[in-house]
Structure formats: C-alpha cells, structure tokens
Design an enzyme around this catalytic site. Structure first.
Site, PDB file in Angstrom:
ATOM      1  N   ARG A 163       0.814  -1.229   0.000  1.00  0.00           N
ATOM      2  CA  ARG A 163       0.000   0.000   0.000  1.00  0.00           C
ATOM      3  C   ARG A 163       0.849   1.282   0.000  1.00  0.00           C
ATOM      4  O   ARG A 163       0.390   2.322   0.475  1.00  0.00           O
ATOM      5  CB  ARG A 163      -0.943   0.063   1.206  1.00  0.00           C
ATOM      6  CG  ARG A 163      -1.978  -1.044   1.280  1.00  0.00           C
ATOM      7  CD  ARG A 163      -3.009  -0.921   0.166  1.00  0.00           C
ATOM      8  NE  ARG A 163      -4.202  -1.687   0.467  1.00  0.00           N
ATOM      9  CZ  ARG A 163      -4.339  -3.004   0.221  1.00  0.00           C
ATOM     10  NH1 ARG A 163      -3.355  -3.683  -0.346  1.00  0.00           N
ATOM     11  NH2 ARG A 163      -5.463  -3.616   0.521  1.00  0.00           N
ATOM     12  N   SER A 235     -10.854  -0.858   3.537  1.00  0.00           N
ATOM     13  CA  SER A 235     -10.063  -1.043   4.756  1.00  0.00           C
ATOM     14  C   SER A 235      -9.671   0.329   5.287  1.00  0.00           C
ATOM     15  O   SER A 235      -9.068   1.115   4.573  1.00  0.00           O
ATOM     16  CB  SER A 235      -8.774  -1.800   4.457  1.00  0.00           C
ATOM     17  OG  SER A 235      -9.045  -3.046   3.897  1.00  0.00           O
ATOM     18  N   GLU A 330      -5.067   3.430   6.668  1.00  0.00           N
ATOM     19  CA  GLU A 330      -4.674   3.338   5.262  1.00  0.00           C
ATOM     20  C   GLU A 330      -5.299   4.520   4.524  1.00  0.00           C
ATOM     21  O   GLU A 330      -4.759   5.038   3.555  1.00  0.00           O
ATOM     22  CB  GLU A 330      -5.208   2.019   4.680  1.00  0.00           C
ATOM     23  CG  GLU A 330      -4.836   1.837   3.227  1.00  0.00           C
ATOM     24  CD  GLU A 330      -5.614   0.745   2.501  1.00  0.00           C
ATOM     25  OE1 GLU A 330      -6.169  -0.149   3.134  1.00  0.00           O
ATOM     26  OE2 GLU A 330      -5.651   0.818   1.273  1.00  0.00           O
TER      27      GLU A 330
HETATM   28  N1  EPU Z   1     -10.410 -11.168  10.222  1.00  0.00           N
HETATM   29  C1  EPU Z   1     -11.122 -11.319  11.380  1.00  0.00           C
HETATM   30  N2  EPU Z   1     -12.095 -10.408  11.649  1.00  0.00           N
HETATM   31  C2  EPU Z   1     -12.374  -9.381  10.821  1.00  0.00           C
HETATM   32  C3  EPU Z   1     -11.631  -9.219   9.634  1.00  0.00           C
HETATM   33  C4  EPU Z   1     -10.641 -10.138   9.353  1.00  0.00           C
HETATM   34  O1  EPU Z   1     -10.911 -12.236  12.158  1.00  0.00           O
HETATM   35  O2  EPU Z   1     -13.282  -8.603  11.145  1.00  0.00           O
HETATM   36  C5  EPU Z   1      -9.403 -12.176   9.884  1.00  0.00           C
HETATM   37  C6  EPU Z   1      -9.894 -13.085   8.762  1.00  0.00           C
HETATM   38  O3  EPU Z   1     -10.627 -14.160   9.231  1.00  0.00           O
HETATM   39  C7  EPU Z   1      -8.603 -13.531   8.105  1.00  0.00           C
HETATM   40  C8  EPU Z   1      -7.701 -12.321   8.282  1.00  0.00           C
HETATM   41  O4  EPU Z   1      -8.237 -11.563   9.356  1.00  0.00           O
HETATM   42  O5  EPU Z   1      -8.058 -14.601   8.793  1.00  0.00           O
HETATM   43  C9  EPU Z   1      -7.579 -11.490   7.028  1.00  0.00           C
HETATM   44  O6  EPU Z   1      -8.863 -11.046   6.644  1.00  0.00           O
HETATM   45  P1  EPU Z   1      -9.245 -10.707   5.110  1.00  0.00           P
HETATM   46  O7  EPU Z   1      -8.832 -11.820   4.228  1.00  0.00           O
HETATM   47  O8  EPU Z   1     -10.661 -10.277   5.089  1.00  0.00           O
HETATM   48  O9  EPU Z   1      -8.287  -9.542   4.713  1.00  0.00           O
HETATM   49  P2  EPU Z   1      -7.740  -8.260   5.475  1.00  0.00           P
HETATM   50  O10 EPU Z   1      -6.308  -8.497   5.806  1.00  0.00           O
HETATM   51  O11 EPU Z   1      -8.645  -7.866   6.570  1.00  0.00           O
HETATM   52  C10 EPU Z   1      -6.831  -7.192   3.258  1.00  0.00           C
HETATM   53  C11 EPU Z   1      -6.930  -5.906   2.492  1.00  0.00           C
HETATM   54  C12 EPU Z   1      -8.265  -5.812   1.783  1.00  0.00           C
HETATM   55  C13 EPU Z   1      -8.386  -6.985   0.828  1.00  0.00           C
HETATM   56  C14 EPU Z   1      -8.264  -8.274   1.651  1.00  0.00           C
HETATM   57  C15 EPU Z   1      -8.271  -9.498   0.789  1.00  0.00           C
HETATM   58  C16 EPU Z   1      -5.562  -4.318   3.706  1.00  0.00           C
HETATM   59  C17 EPU Z   1      -5.532  -3.082   4.533  1.00  0.00           C
HETATM   60  N3  EPU Z   1      -6.770  -4.779   3.379  1.00  0.00           N
HETATM   61  O12 EPU Z   1      -7.816  -7.172   4.299  1.00  0.00           O
HETATM   62  O13 EPU Z   1      -8.239  -4.628   0.997  1.00  0.00           O
HETATM   63  O14 EPU Z   1      -9.620  -6.964   0.140  1.00  0.00           O
HETATM   64  O15 EPU Z   1      -7.014  -8.282   2.376  1.00  0.00           O
HETATM   65  O16 EPU Z   1      -7.072  -9.593   0.091  1.00  0.00           O
HETATM   66  O17 EPU Z   1      -4.512  -4.836   3.360  1.00  0.00           O
HETATM   67  C18 EPU Z   1      -8.847  -2.327   0.992  1.00  0.00           C
HETATM   68  O18 EPU Z   1      -7.649  -2.079   0.956  1.00  0.00           O
HETATM   69  O19 EPU Z   1      -9.718  -1.424   1.004  1.00  0.00           O
HETATM   70  C19 EPU Z   1      -9.287  -3.715   1.083  1.00  0.00           C
HETATM   71  C20 EPU Z   1     -10.552  -4.042   1.229  1.00  0.00           C
END
Ligand code: EPU
Length: 334
Positions: A163, A235, A330
């Site tokens: 990012r 995010s 972010e």
């Molecule tokens: N998780 C939780 N609770 C939550 C959210 C997440 O326990 O409320 C856990 C999930 O179960 C999983 C882990 O955290 O084990 C990661 O969750 P997720 O795959 O949903 O991804 P994220 O790390 O929360 C990032 C990006 C998203 C992108 C997703 C999928 C960032 C800041 N965000 O989110 O990007 O869609 O991965 O690749 O890196 C964005 O930037 O606006 C965005 C949506």
C-alpha cells in the site's frame, strides 16, 4: 475541461462527507492539465474516485480530478505471452478489470471490484486476494504539478511496497498520474491460494479468469459494505508488520491469531485484532465498525469526520492496549 467553484465533494468521496472544495477542476488530457497548472494558487489536492479519503472539513484550495480515458493495447511491444496495455488515469479501475477479463487477459482478475480509478491504483498499490497492482504495473506516466513537465516512472522508480509508493512518500502531492501501463498475460496464471477463493469456486474443473472475477466479486460483496448504501473507504487501517519476536510472544497468548510471513517480519490482520477488542459491529455515535469486516469503518448516516476519527483513535488505542501494536489508517486524512 470542467471547472466549478465552491463545489460539493459529496459524490467524490465514498465516505459520504458533505464537504466543499473552493475550486474543482476536471481535465480530459495531459495538455489540459498542463494548461491548468499555471492558474493554480494555494493548496492543491488530486483525487481519484475518492475511495480512500476522509475529508476533515471543506477544502480551501483546488481539487483536481483526471477524466483521462482510454484503454490501448500497445501492439509493438506485444510478445507471445504478455501484452502491454496503457490505460488513462481516469478510467474506473473495475471497468479496466472487466475489460481485461472480457479480452481473456489475466493478471488483474483478483483485483475485481476494488473501488477507485486507474491513477490511484498506481499511487496506492492497491491489493487484494494475493495480488497487488505493482505485480502488473510496468510504467506510470505523470505530470509534475509544479513544473508541468512529464515524467515516466518505471515500476522500480515507483518504489512499491504494501500500500505504498513514491507517490505517497517522497513525491507526495507532486505528480498527477496520467497513464498507467500494465503487463497482462495472454495465457493467464491463476492465483487461487488466498483465503477462501478455492472454496467459493467449488468443484469447478476448468477455472477461467471470468470465474475468478465472479468469485472475488461474490466474496467482496459478502464482506464489504457498498459505499453507495453505506459510506466507507474500504479497509480503514493497514495490516501492521511486527518482528518475529513480537509475533512469537503474541502467538503464545493467541494461538488462533491469523498471520502472514512477509519479507520484513510477520503481518497480523488488523481486522482480527479489532474484532478481538470487541469492536466488530459496534459504533461510536454515527461512526461504526462494519459487522462483517472489522477493518472497515462505516458512516452510519450523517457522521462527521470528527466522529470517524474519534472511532479510529479509540480503536487504535484499544488495539495497542491489548496487543502492544500500533495500527495506522490506510485512508488518507485530508
Ligand atoms: N479477520 C477477522 N475479523 C475481521 C476481519 C478479518 O478475524 O473482522 C481475519 C480473517 O478471518 C482472516 C484475516 O483476518 O483470517 C484477514 O482477513 P481478510 O482476508 O478479510 O483480509 P484483510 O487483511 O482484513 C486485506 C486488504 C483488503 C483486501 C483483503 C483481501 C488491507 C488493509 N486490506 O484485508 O483490501 O480486500 O485483504 O485480500 O490490506 C482495501 O484495501 O480497502 C481492502 C478491502
């Protein structure tokens, strides 16, 4: 070129903040941008789709927006396996992804349905489901907002990381991106390892990039709020990277903690930590934490930026108190 004074930015920020810009200019070409530059005085902010911004109040300056369009396949550089595609900065990102998938060109299907525009993809290094924009960006064309001169950045020049890019750091606010050239695959190599992509695809034998796009759209729609219904900027926080030592000590206390090994340490999902702090689905005033993805802050209706920032600060403090980790927005606070 379109120009407005005292212009409402409500339609230009997905958080739904009803703030105004002193001057708003939308240009259609590099030449038009170069013509506008000498007329600018005071603060200048270049926006894309406004999907990663939180305005703290009215903007006392000029807001610039690119409407440079066009998706052009660069034939001369085409080789057997890959094709270079030059896209105008004002093209809606997901329109480009849909176009690529329709052409059978792989590389961006995992980035389906990310809000925003092509120019911002190169600033933010947008990423999702195991793919980042930097994996496909070959070059970025930009105009210096101070000199009016054009500069071409190679992928390396952009200094991409999670990012991050040179356009958010050393050169912040100095360039307007006009075109981005992406390298797409004629014979797509599917990336299905992240999260539950495979589960959503089910038993399907011959998976196409159109199937992957549909799976990603389904996952995103199930987890992320639609900004047209509920203001949000995706995010709100970045996922922090901690040292291996810090990670190992936390893992002893929280053995179920999700994590990803990265080059400089271990990345911990901020959404998981925020959920552990009890914030998922909760609110402070009219600012809320999305009930299906705790990384996303939502405008529950009429929230002020102060309310969102108060929620952000409270969450950061709670995460620090519980895990000893600083998390950072972010979203760009303007
Ligand atoms: N998780 C939780 N609770 C939550 C959210 C997440 O326990 O409320 C856990 C999930 O179960 C999983 C882990 O955290 O084990 C990661 O969750 P997720 O795959 O949903 O991804 P994220 O790390 O929360 C990032 C990006 C998203 C992108 C997703 C999928 C960032 C800041 N965000 O989110 O990007 O869609 O991965 O690749 O890196 C964005 O930037 O606006 C965005 C949506």
């Amino acid at each position: 070129m379109r120009e407005y004074n005292n212009y409402s930015l409500l339609k230009h920020n997905t958080f739904g903040m009803d703030v105004k810009a002193k001057r708003y200019v939308e240009y259609d070409s590099e030449e038009e941008l170069q013509d506008i530059l000498p007329t600018l005085c005071g603060a200048v902010l270049h926006v894309g789709g406004g999907s990663n911004l939180l305005f703290r109040g009215d903007y006392d300056g000029t807001v610039l927006h690119s409407d440079i369009s066009g998706i052009e396949v660069l034939k001369p550089i085409e080789n057997a396996d890959e094709v270079l595609v030059r896209v105008g900065a004002g093209v809606v990102w997901d329109d480009f992804v849909a176009w690529a998938v329709e052409q059978g060109l792989g590389g961006v299907e995992n980035l389906s349905l990310i809000p925003g525009e092509v120019g911002a993809s190169a600033v933010q290094n947008i990423g999702a489901y195991g793919v980042e924009a930097k994996d496909v960006i070959v070059q970025v064309e930009a105009i210096s907002l101070t000199e009016g001169t054009k500069r071409i950045f190679s992928n390396e020049d952009c200094k991409y990381s999670y990012r991050q890019s040179v356009f958010k750091k050393e050169l912040k606010g100095q360039y307007a991106i006009t075109y981005v050239t992406y390298c797409l695959q004629k014979v797509p190599v599917l990336k299905l390892e992240y999260g539950n992509i495979k589960a959503v695809l089910g038993e399907k034998k011959e998976v196409t990039i159109a199937d992957v796009r549909q799976a990603i759209i389904d996952i995103r729609k199930a987890k992320l709020p639609n900004p047209e219904v509920q203001g949000n900027a995706g995010s709100f926080f970045m996922n922090p990277v901690v040292s291996r030592e810090k990670f190992l000590s936390l893992q002893k206390v929280y053995p179920q903690m999700p994590y990803y090994e990265v080059a400089d340490g271990v990345k911990i999902p901020a959404g998981w930590m925020i959920e552990q702090c009890g914030w998922k689905g909760k609110a402070l005033g009219r600012a809320g934490v999305h009930d299906k993805q705790a990384l996303v802050l939502v405008n529950l209706g009429g929230a002020t930026s102060d309310e969102i920032i108060r929620l952000c600060d409270t969450i950061c403090k709670d995460v620090y108190d519980k895990f000893g980790i600083h998390i950072h927005p972010e979203v760009n606070l303007i």
